[in-house]
Design a protein around this motif. Structure first.
Motif, PDB file in Angstrom:
ATOM      1  N   ALA A  43       0.836  -1.205   0.000  1.00 47.34           N
ATOM      2  CA  ALA A  43       0.000   0.000   0.000  1.00 47.34           C
ATOM      3  C   ALA A  43       0.867   1.249   0.000  1.00 47.34           C
ATOM      4  CB  ALA A  43      -0.930  -0.005   1.211  1.00 47.34           C
ATOM      5  N   CYS A  44       1.878   1.274   0.844  1.00 43.38           N
ATOM      6  CA  CYS A  44       2.764   2.429   0.937  1.00 43.38           C
ATOM      7  C   CYS A  44       3.509   2.663  -0.375  1.00 43.38           C
ATOM      8  CB  CYS A  44       3.742   2.230   2.089  1.00 43.38           C
ATOM      9  SG  CYS A  44       4.801   3.667   2.378  1.00 43.38           S
ATOM     10  N   LEU A  45       4.014   1.606  -0.984  1.00 42.93           N
ATOM     11  CA  LEU A  45       4.774   1.748  -2.238  1.00 42.93           C
ATOM     12  C   LEU A  45       3.891   2.218  -3.392  1.00 42.93           C
ATOM     13  CD1 LEU A  45       7.121  -1.365  -2.008  1.00 42.93           C
ATOM     14  CD2 LEU A  45       7.718   1.050  -1.653  1.00 42.93           C
ATOM     15  N   ILE A  46       2.675   1.726  -3.453  1.00 40.81           N
ATOM     16  CA  ILE A  46       1.769   2.143  -4.531  1.00 40.81           C
ATOM     17  C   ILE A  46       1.308   3.580  -4.318  1.00 40.81           C
ATOM     18  CG2 ILE A  46      -0.506   1.713  -5.535  1.00 40.81           C
ATOM     19  CD1 ILE A  46       0.176  -1.314  -5.183  1.00 40.81           C
ATOM     20  N   ILE A  47       1.010   3.940  -3.080  1.00 36.79           N
ATOM     21  CA  ILE A  47       0.652   5.334  -2.775  1.00 36.79           C
ATOM     22  C   ILE A  47       1.814   6.248  -3.144  1.00 36.79           C
ATOM     23  CG2 ILE A  47       0.248   6.949  -0.875  1.00 36.79           C
ATOM     24  CD1 ILE A  47      -1.449   4.693   0.434  1.00 36.79           C
ATOM     25  N   LEU A  48       3.016   5.877  -2.740  1.00 36.63           N
ATOM     26  CA  LEU A  48       4.211   6.670  -3.029  1.00 36.63           C
ATOM     27  C   LEU A  48       4.405   6.850  -4.532  1.00 36.63           C
ATOM     28  CD1 LEU A  48       7.356   7.140  -1.301  1.00 36.63           C
ATOM     29  CD2 LEU A  48       7.712   5.897  -3.413  1.00 36.63           C
ATOM     30  N   SER A  49       4.207   5.799  -5.301  1.00 39.04           N
ATOM     31  CA  SER A  49       4.419   5.910  -6.754  1.00 39.04           C
ATOM     32  C   SER A  49       3.399   6.837  -7.400  1.00 39.04           C
ATOM     33  CB  SER A  49       4.424   4.529  -7.412  1.00 39.04           C
ATOM     34  OG  SER A  49       3.182   3.893  -7.260  1.00 39.04           O
ATOM     35  N   GLY A  50       2.151   6.778  -6.955  1.00 41.04           N
ATOM     36  CA  GLY A  50       1.140   7.685  -7.497  1.00 41.04           C
ATOM     37  C   GLY A  50       1.412   9.134  -7.131  1.00 41.04           C
ATOM     38  N   LYS A  51       1.805   9.354  -5.904  1.00 42.20           N
ATOM     39  CA  LYS A  51       2.105  10.719  -5.453  1.00 42.20           C
ATOM     40  C   LYS A  51       3.337  11.267  -6.172  1.00 42.20           C
ATOM     41  CE  LYS A  51      -0.689  10.470  -1.569  1.00 42.20           C
ATOM     42  NZ  LYS A  51      -1.788  11.383  -1.475  1.00 42.20           N
ATOM     43  N   PHE A  52       4.354  10.422  -6.343  1.00 38.78           N
ATOM     44  CA  PHE A  52       5.556  10.847  -7.064  1.00 38.78           C
ATOM     45  C   PHE A  52       5.211  11.239  -8.499  1.00 38.78           C
ATOM     46  CE2 PHE A  52       9.064   9.940  -9.940  1.00 38.78           C
ATOM     47  CZ  PHE A  52      10.030  10.787  -9.418  1.00 38.78           C
ATOM     48  N   ALA A  53       4.414  10.425  -9.168  1.00 31.87           N
ATOM     49  CA  ALA A  53       4.037  10.716 -10.555  1.00 31.87           C
ATOM     50  C   ALA A  53       3.318  12.058 -10.652  1.00 31.87           C
ATOM     51  CB  ALA A  53       3.168   9.591 -11.112  1.00 31.87           C
ATOM     52  N   ARG A  54       2.417  12.321  -9.716  1.00 34.93           N
ATOM     53  CA  ARG A  54       1.678  13.583  -9.728  1.00 34.93           C
ATOM     54  C   ARG A  54       2.607  14.772  -9.505  1.00 34.93           C
ATOM     55  NH1 ARG A  54      -1.786  15.488  -5.149  1.00 34.93           N
ATOM     56  NH2 ARG A  54      -0.064  14.596  -4.005  1.00 34.93           N
ATOM     57  N   TYR A  55       3.478  14.703  -8.489  1.00 32.56           N
ATOM     58  CA  TYR A  55       4.382  15.821  -8.204  1.00 32.56           C
ATOM     59  C   TYR A  55       5.412  16.014  -9.313  1.00 32.56           C
ATOM     60  CZ  TYR A  55       2.515  16.570  -3.526  1.00 32.56           C
ATOM     61  OH  TYR A  55       1.708  16.870  -2.470  1.00 32.56           O
ATOM     62  N   ALA A  56       5.887  14.932  -9.902  1.00 34.87           N
ATOM     63  CA  ALA A  56       6.837  15.046 -11.017  1.00 34.87           C
ATOM     64  C   ALA A  56       6.170  15.741 -12.199  1.00 34.87           C
ATOM     65  CB  ALA A  56       7.359  13.665 -11.416  1.00 34.87           C
ATOM     66  N   ALA A  57       4.917  15.413 -12.463  1.00 29.69           N
ATOM     67  CA  ALA A  57       4.197  16.065 -13.567  1.00 29.69           C
ATOM     68  C   ALA A  57       4.002  17.545 -13.293  1.00 29.69           C
ATOM     69  CB  ALA A  57       2.845  15.375 -13.778  1.00 29.69           C
ATOM     70  N   ILE A  58       3.659  17.887 -12.062  1.00 31.15           N
ATOM     71  CA  ILE A  58       3.472  19.301 -11.705  1.00 31.15           C
ATOM     72  C   ILE A  58       4.784  20.062 -11.861  1.00 31.15           C
ATOM     73  CG2 ILE A  58       3.024  20.873  -9.769  1.00 31.15           C
ATOM     74  CD1 ILE A  58       0.934  18.731  -8.840  1.00 31.15           C
ATOM     75  N   ALA A  59       5.870  19.474 -11.358  1.00 28.22           N
ATOM     76  CA  ALA A  59       7.177  20.127 -11.466  1.00 28.22           C
ATOM     77  C   ALA A  59       7.568  20.312 -12.924  1.00 28.22           C
ATOM     78  CB  ALA A  59       8.244  19.300 -10.729  1.00 28.22           C
ATOM     79  N   TRP A  60       7.319  19.315 -13.741  1.00 23.03           N
ATOM     80  CA  TRP A  60       7.669  19.385 -15.161  1.00 23.03           C
ATOM     81  C   TRP A  60       6.921  20.524 -15.849  1.00 23.03           C
ATOM     82  CZ3 TRP A  60       4.798  18.251 -19.690  1.00 23.03           C
ATOM     83  CH2 TRP A  60       5.577  18.197 -20.843  1.00 23.03           C
TER      84      TRP A  60
END
Length: 138
Positions: free
Chosen positions: A118-135
């Motif tokens: 659960a933690c790893l999947i949550i982390l991957s979704g959150k990372f993808a969202r923040y990486a897209a925003i930063a980009w």
């Protein structure tokens, strides 16, 4: 600089718990200002937001112990519970979504989904969202 890296972390954490927040706006501002490395900002926001989501997951776990009857949940959390039952731990990838994301994390804890996946999947979704925003704001 109006907001430091600690402020980003706090904003991201609070945004992923029961309280609403605007960590995306904080991240976008900090990326646009260029005072920190983008990678550092994305990592700090991801960790803060993931820890907040896991706090909500734990609240769901604790609530399930005290109130095992699912009819006690509000309608929004009932829908999230149904989604997580149907999709399993993979539904938590979408914990970054506004409104439903917190409910998905709560439902994950309520259903006692395995902590590490659960933690790893949550982390991957959150990372993808923040990486897209930063980009977008580079």
């Amino acid at each position: 600089m109006l907001v430091g890296i600690e402020g980003l972390f706090i904003s991201a954490f609070i945004s992923s718990t029961i309280a609403p927040g605007g960590s995306e706006a904080v991240l976008a501002y900090m990326v646009a200002e260029g005072c920190y490395q983008i990678e550092q900002l994305v990592i700090v926001a991801t960790i803060g937001n993931t820890l907040g989501a896991m706090t909500t997951w734990i609240l769901g776990l604790l609530a399930a112990k005290k109130f095992p009857v699912t009819t006690l949940l509000p309608e929004k959390k009932q829908k999230a519970l149904d989604i997580v039952r149907k999709r399993g731990v993979w539904a938590l990838f979408f914990s970054w979504l506004p409104l439903v994301g917190d409910a998905l994390c709560f439902a994950g804890g309520w259903l006692r989904l395995p902590l590490l996946p659960a933690c790893l999947i949550i982390l991957s979704g959150k990372f993808a969202r923040y990486a897209a925003i930063a980009w977008v704001f580079i």
